[in-house]
Design a protein around this motif. Structure first.
Motif, short mmCIF file in Angstrom:
data_model
loop_
_atom_site.label_atom_id
_atom_site.label_comp_id
_atom_site.label_asym_id
_atom_site.label_seq_id
_atom_site.Cartn_x
_atom_site.Cartn_y
_atom_site.Cartn_z
N ILE A 45 27.65 52.79 30.35
CA ILE A 45 26.30 52.51 29.87
C ILE A 45 26.29 51.16 29.18
CG2 ILE A 45 24.60 53.15 28.11
CD1 ILE A 45 25.01 56.03 28.77
N ASP A 46 25.29 50.36 29.50
CA ASP A 46 25.10 49.06 28.84
C ASP A 46 24.07 49.24 27.73
OD1 ASP A 46 24.17 46.46 28.11
OD2 ASP A 46 25.02 45.67 29.97
N HIS A 47 24.47 49.03 26.49
CA HIS A 47 23.58 49.19 25.34
C HIS A 47 23.49 47.86 24.61
CE1 HIS A 47 22.17 50.42 21.34
NE2 HIS A 47 21.68 51.50 21.92
N ASP A 48 22.40 47.15 24.85
CA ASP A 48 22.20 45.83 24.23
C ASP A 48 23.39 44.91 24.47
OD1 ASP A 48 19.74 46.67 23.24
OD2 ASP A 48 20.58 47.36 21.34
N GLY A 102 20.17 52.58 27.33
CA GLY A 102 20.38 52.51 25.88
C GLY A 102 19.71 53.66 25.14
N PRO A 103 18.42 53.95 25.41
CA PRO A 103 17.80 55.08 24.74
C PRO A 103 18.51 56.40 24.99
CG PRO A 103 16.13 53.66 25.71
CD PRO A 103 17.46 53.15 26.16
N GLU A 104 19.07 56.58 26.19
CA GLU A 104 19.82 57.81 26.46
C GLU A 104 21.00 57.91 25.51
OE1 GLU A 104 22.37 59.90 30.07
OE2 GLU A 104 21.83 57.79 30.16
N VAL A 131 30.06 49.72 19.26
CA VAL A 131 30.74 48.42 19.22
C VAL A 131 31.05 47.91 20.62
CG1 VAL A 131 31.69 48.82 16.93
CG2 VAL A 131 32.98 49.58 18.95
N GLY A 132 31.04 48.79 21.60
CA GLY A 132 31.33 48.39 22.97
C GLY A 132 32.82 48.26 23.24
N LEU A 133 33.15 48.28 24.51
CA LEU A 133 34.54 48.11 24.92
C LEU A 133 34.96 46.66 24.76
CD1 LEU A 133 34.33 50.21 28.21
CD2 LEU A 133 35.56 50.88 26.14
N PRO A 134 36.23 46.41 24.49
CA PRO A 134 36.68 45.02 24.43
C PRO A 134 36.55 44.35 25.79
CG PRO A 134 38.55 46.56 24.38
CD PRO A 134 37.32 47.38 24.24
#
Length: 418
Positions: free
Chosen positions: A360-363, A270-272, A326-329
């Protein structure tokens, strides 16, 4: 000095002082002798040379260990008998060689090494005999032409029809005094693993806009820097001795236009992503909320072609234009969406551009990352039978002008491994 020029006489002396060096030679038949077309020399190589010889009626490819004096004489322009072949240089050598000093894991001319290195190159000139395009059949694998054989011999990869070599000599000197073998970045800690053969009096420095922190290096091992506020944007990690650097890394990673740095590990990706988004969309970054369709898909593919045609860039899918993640559906699956994008690139960008895809997984939100390296040539977006060329101007993808296309096709990318 990171880049500059070195007198050829200095290189001749350096080679003469070595008992033996590893060398790869590409030779073209010229009457009753063989003219040098390309030579790659590796100095202080710890890897034993597995000697090879592919010999044909019009070309020969040799990999062997030679006395340094023999290689120095060939660089000087003297004729030499090598592996039973009478080898001549194409003409008097130029007075200087281009010099580049590269950090560890830095990709240049499609080569990466764990440790830093210095590279010297001397380009071909008008006296260099160019190979023909005949089939090569003889004492070695058969090939359609010289370029395919050279690519296979040097790096065991297929030849790109738009690629070629412009360098007559390439000399590589590994710098193993000290290097950063791995950097792990967590939310509140940076760990640097240092390796090397001469680390006496070395220090590690982590610097950023507001300050810096130093640690003495007492040998190979892991060294840690606390990050109470996380890793600052544009931080620099330097392994140095007084005013001379041994190795370094800058952040964020990856560096645009180069392959992803395998030595940098983000414990929390996430920080990346936050660092990557810090400067917003621009010449090297494009964001899409979801896998595009229709005209938006065409724009995305044109952008990937533009990234590859210049110095690279990153496409993020799952991020809005206002940089909100927003992330992928959820449907279809992330894997299927990644395969869908990979298929689009395969079907619409020619030749196949150099890129990597990852998630990448961000939250809890999944973002698809397409990291495109600069390919050193022009890449086309193909719409049916029509090939179109594009470049990035700021955050926009625009049609390439004629002189940009011509310049792109004059470049000669190569692929080499040591």
């Amino acid at each position: 000095m990171n880049n500059g020029q070195t007198d050829t006489a200095v290189l001749v002396t350096m080679l003469s002082e070595r008992a033996a060096v590893s060398i790869r030679l590409a030779l073209v038949a010229d009457a009753q002798q063989w003219q040098l077309h390309h030579a790659q020399v590796t100095l202080d190589d710890d890897t034993p040379v597995k000697e090879r010889a592919w010999c044909y009626s019009t070309a020969s490819f040799l990999e062997l260990c030679l006395p340094g004096t023999t290689v120095a004489a060939l660089l000087r322009g003297d004729e030499q008998d090598i592996h039973g072949l009478h080898v001549v240089a194409p003409g008097p050598p130029t007075s200087s060689a281009s010099t580049s000093r590269l950090r560890g894991r830095q990709e240049w001319d499609r080569v990466t090494t764990p440790w830093p290195r210095t590279e010297w190159t001397i380009n071909q000139d008008a006296n260099t005999l160019q190979p023909g395009h005949d089939l090569l059949v003889g004492d070695g694998p058969s090939f359609l032409n010289f370029d395919q054989a050279l690519s296979a011999f040097l790096h065991q990869r297929p030849h790109d029809s738009n690629a070629g070599r412009s360098d007559l000599w390439r000399i590589v000197q590994p710098q193993r005094a000290g290097w950063l073998s791995q950097i792990t970045i967590g939310p509140d800690l940076l760990t640097a693993v240092v390796d090397g053969e001469a680390l006496d009096s070395a220090v590690l420095e982590l610097s950023w806009a507001a300050g810096n922190e130093l640690q003495s290096v007492d040998g190979a091992g892991a060294y840690r820097f606390a990050l109470p506020n996380g890793l600052a944007h544009d931080s620099l990690l330097m392994l140095r001795r007084e005013d001379q650097w041994l190795d370094w890394r800058s952040f964020p990673a990856p560096t645009y236009g180069r392959a992803r740095d395998a030595s940098v590990v983000w414990e929390q990706p996430g920080p990346e992503l936050d660092i990557l988004l810090a400067n917003g969309e621009g010449k090297h970054l494009e964001c899409k909320q979801e896998v595009p369709e229709g005209d938006s898909r065409k724009k995305m593919l044109k952008t990937i072609a533009a990234f590859a045609s210049q110095d690279g860039g990153t496409l993020l899918i799952g991020v809005r234009d206002d940089l909100q993640i927003v992330g992928l559906p959820e449907k279809p699956t992330v894997d299927k969406q990644e395969l869908q994008v990979v298929g689009m690139i395969r079907d619409s960008v020619e030749p196949a551009p150099p890129y990597e895809s990852r998630v990448i997984d961000h939250d809890g939100k999944k973002v698809l990352v397409i990291e495109v390296s600069g390919g050193g040539q022009m890449y086309a977006y193909r719409d049916g039978q029509r090939a179109e060329f594009y470049v990035r101007v700021g955050p926009n993808t625009v049609p390439a002008r004629h002189h940009e296309i011509a310049a792109g096709f004059r470049q000669a990318p190569t692929v080499t491994t040591f």
